[in-house]
Enzyme design. Sequence first.
Site, PDB file in Angstrom:
ATOM      1  N   PRO A  79       0.843  -1.311  -0.042  1.00  0.00           N
ATOM      2  CA  PRO A  79      -0.104   0.046   0.001  1.00  0.00           C
ATOM      3  C   PRO A  79       0.770   1.201  -0.053  1.00  0.00           C
ATOM      4  O   PRO A  79       1.953   1.348   0.410  1.00  0.00           O
ATOM      5  CB  PRO A  79      -0.753   0.078   1.440  1.00  0.00           C
ATOM      6  CG  PRO A  79      -0.830  -1.516   1.431  1.00  0.00           C
ATOM      7  CD  PRO A  79       0.553  -2.250   1.180  1.00  0.00           C
ATOM      8  N   PHE A  80       0.175   2.283  -0.388  1.00  0.00           N
ATOM      9  CA  PHE A  80       1.080   3.599  -0.603  1.00  0.00           C
ATOM     10  C   PHE A  80       2.161   3.731  -1.444  1.00  0.00           C
ATOM     11  O   PHE A  80       2.885   4.544  -1.422  1.00  0.00           O
ATOM     12  CB  PHE A  80       1.201   4.196   0.741  1.00  0.00           C
ATOM     13  CG  PHE A  80       0.083   4.259   1.751  1.00  0.00           C
ATOM     14  CD1 PHE A  80      -0.866   4.959   1.407  1.00  0.00           C
ATOM     15  CD2 PHE A  80      -0.046   3.434   2.816  1.00  0.00           C
ATOM     16  CE1 PHE A  80      -2.184   5.037   2.258  1.00  0.00           C
ATOM     17  CE2 PHE A  80      -1.230   3.371   3.592  1.00  0.00           C
ATOM     18  CZ  PHE A  80      -2.360   4.088   3.223  1.00  0.00           C
ATOM     19  N   ARG A  81       2.228   2.648  -2.288  1.00  0.00           N
ATOM     20  CA  ARG A  81       3.513   2.658  -3.509  1.00  0.00           C
ATOM     21  C   ARG A  81       4.552   2.277  -2.691  1.00  0.00           C
ATOM     22  O   ARG A  81       5.781   2.690  -3.102  1.00  0.00           O
ATOM     23  CB  ARG A  81       3.228   3.833  -4.338  1.00  0.00           C
ATOM     24  CG  ARG A  81       1.986   3.874  -5.121  1.00  0.00           C
ATOM     25  CD  ARG A  81       2.038   4.668  -6.262  1.00  0.00           C
ATOM     26  NE  ARG A  81       2.624   4.502  -7.074  1.00  0.00           N
ATOM     27  CZ  ARG A  81       2.807   3.422  -8.230  1.00  0.00           C
ATOM     28  NH1 ARG A  81       1.577   2.471  -8.111  1.00  0.00           N
ATOM     29  NH2 ARG A  81       3.734   2.902  -9.238  1.00  0.00           N
ATOM     30  N   LEU A  82       4.638   1.853  -1.581  1.00  0.00           N
ATOM     31  CA  LEU A  82       6.068   1.424  -0.980  1.00  0.00           C
ATOM     32  C   LEU A  82       6.353   0.131  -0.983  1.00  0.00           C
ATOM     33  O   LEU A  82       6.731  -0.680  -0.238  1.00  0.00           O
ATOM     34  CB  LEU A  82       5.671   1.656   0.751  1.00  0.00           C
ATOM     35  CG  LEU A  82       5.254   2.998   1.165  1.00  0.00           C
ATOM     36  CD1 LEU A  82       5.008   2.978   2.512  1.00  0.00           C
ATOM     37  CD2 LEU A  82       6.243   4.061   0.711  1.00  0.00           C
ATOM     38  N   HIS A  83       6.567  -0.058  -2.403  1.00  0.00           N
ATOM     39  CA  HIS A  83       6.542  -1.551  -2.839  1.00  0.00           C
ATOM     40  C   HIS A  83       8.130  -2.036  -2.284  1.00  0.00           C
ATOM     41  O   HIS A  83       8.833  -1.475  -2.080  1.00  0.00           O
ATOM     42  CB  HIS A  83       6.407  -1.418  -4.433  1.00  0.00           C
ATOM     43  CG  HIS A  83       5.163  -1.086  -5.085  1.00  0.00           C
ATOM     44  ND1 HIS A  83       4.225  -1.244  -4.385  1.00  0.00           N
ATOM     45  CD2 HIS A  83       4.928   0.106  -5.875  1.00  0.00           C
ATOM     46  CE1 HIS A  83       3.078  -0.542  -5.215  1.00  0.00           C
ATOM     47  NE2 HIS A  83       3.784   0.151  -6.034  1.00  0.00           N
TER      48      HIS A  83
END
Length: 180
Positions: free
Chosen positions: A157-161
Site C-alpha cells: 500500500p501507498f506505493r511503498l513496494h
Amino acid sequence: EAQKSEPTEANAMALATVTAGAVPSVRMVLLKGHGPDGFVFYTNLDSDKGRQLRAHPRAALCFHWKRLRDGVQVRVEGRVETVADAEADAYFASRPRDSQIGAWASQQSQTLPDRATFEARYAEAEQRYANAPVPRPPHWSGQRVVPDLIEFWYGVPFRLHERHRHEWRDGAWQFRLLYP
C-alpha cells in the site's frame, strides 16, 4: 500461489525480444516448464520471435499476478537456447491433436491472404496424419530462457513496494534490494 489466485492462465508471460533493427518486440506466450535450468515456452522457430531469438539469443520475460497478495510481478532476463529434441518431442506429444495439426498448418507471422487458406492448410495436415500420430514439425520447438537476472516486485500500500533483485555473477546468485 499464482495458479490459485489468478482466474486464468497464471502461466501467461510477456516475452520481449529485439528485432534486427534493435526495436523492442513484446508479446504474450505461455510458460510450459521451469526449473533450475530456466523458463521454457514453445513456438514456431520461423515466427517473428523465433527469427529474432536466432539473431539475438537474449530475452526478457515478465509475469504479473494482480490478484496475488497486493500484486506480484516477476521479471526475468537471460540468454536463450533451444531445448533438446527429446524434450520438445515429449511436450509436443502431450498437446491436443488439434494443436499438433495446427502447428503444421500455421506459417506463424507470415501474411495470410484469407482465413480459407489457413483452414485448407489445416484440413490438408489433418488428412495427412489421419491414421498416424502427428510428429513434431522441424520448425517447432521449445526455447529456454536461462536467467542471469530475476527480479520480484511485491505490491505494498501507498506505493511503498518491495523489490528483490537476484543477479547471476561470478558463478553465484547475488541478492540486493531496490528502491521501488
